[in-house]
Design an enzyme around this catalytic site. Sequence first.
Site, mmCIF file in Angstrom:
data_model
loop_
_atom_site.group_PDB
_atom_site.id
_atom_site.type_symbol
_atom_site.label_atom_id
_atom_site.label_comp_id
_atom_site.label_asym_id
_atom_site.label_seq_id
_atom_site.Cartn_x
_atom_site.Cartn_y
_atom_site.Cartn_z
ATOM 1 C CB SER A 60 -0.680 0.029 1.449
ATOM 2 O OG SER A 60 -0.437 0.380 2.380
ATOM 3 C CE LYS A 96 -3.019 1.336 4.644
ATOM 4 N NZ LYS A 96 -3.145 1.155 3.184
#
Length: 290
Positions: A56, A117
């Site tokens: 990701s 993230k």
Amino acid sequence: MGADELALSHEAFEEEAEARTRTDWWAEARGILWLVLAVLGFHSLIAKPFFIPSESMLPGLLVGDRLVVTKYPYGYSWVTPTFHVLPFMHGRILGRLPERGDVVIVTPPGTNTDYIKRVIGLPGDTIAVRGGIVYLNGKAVPRRAMGDRYIPVDPNTRCSEDQYPGFLVTRAGRQYCRLPIFRETLPGGRSYDTIDLGFRPGRADNYPEIRVPRDKVFLMGDNRDNSADSRFPLAQGGLGGPVPWENIGGRAEFITFSLDGSASWNPLTWPRSFRPGRAGTSLHPQRDNQ
């Protein structure tokens, strides 16, 4: 000194020597316990290692990267302990909001799993995604095309057809994932590389505008078409929108080393599984000169 006294003295000496050589298991156990508590305390309050399990955060982070995550930059909350043994509690001790662009460890609400993230939106910001372009406070976040990057395919980097359709290529007898890179620059000049595979329905290339609530942050992965982040509900493995700042567990600092997944039980295979050139790579955003 008589013979009896000599015998008693010798016996006492042997008993004393035996006592000195006898293992004090309780003292050993206490020593190990204090060592474990010291390590857990350091991991919980100062810094801990972190393993990258997904793609990701490509292109900056590869599966198999090992990082150092510091715990103190944003203060301490219920997710601070290494094993998340505390229930959810509002607020932070010595709390400070992250900056836009920081790479952080986050625990999705209602889970004990750590994600990694990037912070895009802060409390009070409006944020939307239209055609893959991020809009922050009503303005498109500037980005520029950086060309393609060829990431070597290995056991930890698959370049599967369902995630990267048509992006697997072969060069000089080796397979690569040919990924289009776009450098994104946030207000204040902090910049980083992202991947945009083009418009892909269902991959959150469009996200309706929202306002980030108080004490929450909006997070996104750099691999924009393959990241379950604040754009996706919890039921789809995402973060369920903006995340409470209490769920931020720390800031990613730098890569310590990286493994390509090719190692086996045989120690002879371990050295060649190390990816060269990744140790020491900083995970802080750069300042864009343009």
